[in-house]
Design an enzyme around this catalytic site. Structure first.
Site, short mmCIF file in Angstrom:
data_model
loop_
_atom_site.label_atom_id
_atom_site.label_comp_id
_atom_site.label_asym_id
_atom_site.label_seq_id
_atom_site.Cartn_x
_atom_site.Cartn_y
_atom_site.Cartn_z
N SER A 62 0.80 -1.22 0.00
CA SER A 62 0.00 0.00 0.00
C SER A 62 0.84 1.28 0.00
O SER A 62 0.33 2.35 -0.30
CB SER A 62 -0.94 0.02 1.21
OG SER A 62 -0.21 0.16 2.41
N LYS A 117 0.94 4.60 6.93
CA LYS A 117 0.40 5.45 5.86
C LYS A 117 1.03 6.83 5.97
O LYS A 117 1.76 7.14 6.91
CB LYS A 117 -1.12 5.59 5.98
CG LYS A 117 -1.90 4.28 6.06
CD LYS A 117 -1.91 3.51 4.76
CE LYS A 117 -2.71 2.21 4.90
NZ LYS A 117 -2.60 1.35 3.69
#
Length: 226
Positions: A62, A117
């Site tokens: 990701s 993230k």
């Protein structure tokens, strides 16, 4: 005739311990030293892991191409302030999280898992997505590490991947996204990350292993994360 009574002297053992006793004592001393060293090392490791630096491994794509699967990272745990156990107080704080930071945090839907993230929106920011483009407070969010690996643009009615919001980031919360925009499960889907769930700032890759080619990625080792 005068009698002399002999009083027997108490027997005193002045002999030094035998070789076996000396070896046993030395062995016990060495074992104790090793045990003390191990205990100290464990305590130091616990302190460092809890308050200073912790290692993490990247399990998914990701954050590609910033972070690859198999990258091993060190996370600075005190830059945002270290929490004192059993209290809400913090110490060693250097600064607050801000836009662009790559953070490790407890996944809101399953706190037993850690996610990584990039912060896109800080408290009070208005974040919106329009056809794969992200806007913060009405201005395009420029992220040089952002990549798109899917050409298809999904309508907002079907999926918030490419078009979402606008949403206002609540106090003490952050809107996060993966750099691999089309293959990241992030704030677009499950909401915000609260400040107390952030574990730290990812700052360097100390090891990287390419499991497909079964070899180290030497070019990644020692590289700073930005």
């Amino acid at each position: 005739m005068e009698e002399h009574t002999e009083i027997p002297e108490k027997s005193v053992n002045n002999e030094s311990p035998g070789p076996a006793c000396e070896q046993g004592a030395r062995r016990k001393g060495i074992i104790r030293e090793y045990a003390e060293s191990i205990v100290i090392a464990i305590l130091l490791a616990l302190v460092i892991r809890t308050y200073l630096v912790q290692a993490f491994k990247i399990p998914s794509g990701s954050m590609e191409d910033t972070l690859a699967i198999g990258d091993h990272l060190l996370v600075n745990k005190f830059i945002y302030g270290t929490r004192i156990p059993f209290s809400g107080a913090t110490f060693l704080k250097l600064r607050d999280p801000h836009q662009g930071d790559v953070i490790v945090f407890e996944y809101p839907e399953d706190p037993s898992k850690d996610f990584i993230k990039r912060i896109v929106g800080a408290p009070g920011d208005v974040v919106e997505g329009k056809g794969k483009k992200v806007f913060v407070n009405g201005k395009p969010y420029e992220n040089p590490h952002e990549v798109h690996k899917e050409k298809e643009v999904i309508p907002k009615e079907m999926n918030p991947r490419d078009t979402f919001g606008p949403v206002t980031v609540p106090p003490n919360s952050y809107f996060v996204m993966g750099d691999n925009r089309d293959r990241s499960y992030d704030s677009r889907f499950w909401g915000f990350v609260s400040r107390d769930k952030i574990k730290g700032l990812a700052f360097i890759k100390y090891w990287s292993w390419d499991r497909e080619k079964f070899r180290p990625r030497f070019g990644n080792i020692g590289r700073l994360i930005n």
